[in-house]
Design an enzyme around this catalytic site. Structure first.
Site, short mmCIF file in Angstrom:
data_model
loop_
_atom_site.label_atom_id
_atom_site.label_comp_id
_atom_site.label_asym_id
_atom_site.label_seq_id
_atom_site.Cartn_x
_atom_site.Cartn_y
_atom_site.Cartn_z
CB CYS A 36 28.29 15.93 -44.31
SG CYS A 36 27.10 16.67 -43.16
CG ASP A 79 24.61 18.78 -49.78
OD1 ASP A 79 23.58 18.58 -49.12
OD2 ASP A 79 25.35 19.77 -49.63
NE ARG A 124 26.02 15.53 -47.47
CZ ARG A 124 27.04 16.02 -48.15
NH1 ARG A 124 27.55 15.31 -49.14
NH2 ARG A 124 27.54 17.20 -47.87
P1 4NP Z 1 25.08 18.50 -45.28
O1 4NP Z 1 24.21 19.46 -46.23
O2 4NP Z 1 26.53 18.78 -45.61
O3 4NP Z 1 24.66 17.14 -45.69
O4 4NP Z 1 24.71 18.86 -43.86
C1 4NP Z 1 24.37 20.86 -46.23
C2 4NP Z 1 23.70 21.62 -45.32
C3 4NP Z 1 23.84 23.00 -45.33
C4 4NP Z 1 24.65 23.59 -46.26
C5 4NP Z 1 25.34 22.82 -47.17
C6 4NP Z 1 25.20 21.45 -47.16
N1 4NP Z 1 24.79 25.01 -46.28
O5 4NP Z 1 25.44 25.53 -47.21
O6 4NP Z 1 24.23 25.70 -45.41
#
Ligand code: 4NP
Length: 140
Positions: A3, A113, A9
């Site tokens: 991800c 997300d 995720r």
């Molecule tokens: P993930 O969610 O892609 O599901 O781990 C996110 C976690 C952190 C960030 C973006 C998406 N971020 O911008 O820090």
């Protein structure tokens, strides 16, 4: 499992897939990574840790890392959560063999997300779990 941040995720996807594969007696090694480096070295988001723990899966020991070109050599299948992950990973592919390994976990649907919405973690767990079950059916 890939991800963006590798804290929400894909850690769930790693934990769920490893759990289901182990339970099914499959000798699969599951790992996860992100395409963004903001959280490298950190554990998963506490909301993902809780969503997994609520379903009996411990993801608390995972450590965030970046997706790297070597992953194309080390893994047979690279499952991404959304279309942006898909284009980020495909941009790193060196050839058709690499490209063929990359798929969205839910086929043509995306795993949204949940980072900005606490209430999305439990539904996202269920979506990922359904996707993992489908992959196990397809590949085991
Ligand atoms: P993930 O969610 O892609 O599901 O781990 C996110 C976690 C952190 C960030 C973006 C998406 N971020 O911008 O820090």
């Amino acid at each position: 499992m890939v991800c963006l941040g590798n804290i929400c995720r894909s850690p769930l996807a790693e934990g769920i897939m490893q759990h289901l594969a182990d339970k099914a007696g499959l000798d699969w090694q599951v790992d996860s990574a992100g395409t963004g480096d903001w959280h490298v070295g950190q554990g998963p988001d506490r909301r993902s840790v809780k969503a997994a723990a609520d379903e009996g899966i411990d993801i608390s020991k995972q450590v965030c890392r970046l997706f790297r070109t070597l992953d194309f050599d080390e893994f047979d299948l690279i499952l991404v959560m959304d279309k942006s992950n898909l284009s980020n990973v495909l941009a790193m592919a060196r050839n058709d063999e690499d490209r063929k390994k990359v798929k969205m976990l839910l086929g043509d649907k995306v795993v949204p997300d949940p980072y900005y919405d606490d209430n999305q973690f439990a539904p996202v767990f269920k979506l990922i779990e359904a996707g993992c079950k489908e992959i196990i059916k397809q590949y085991s």
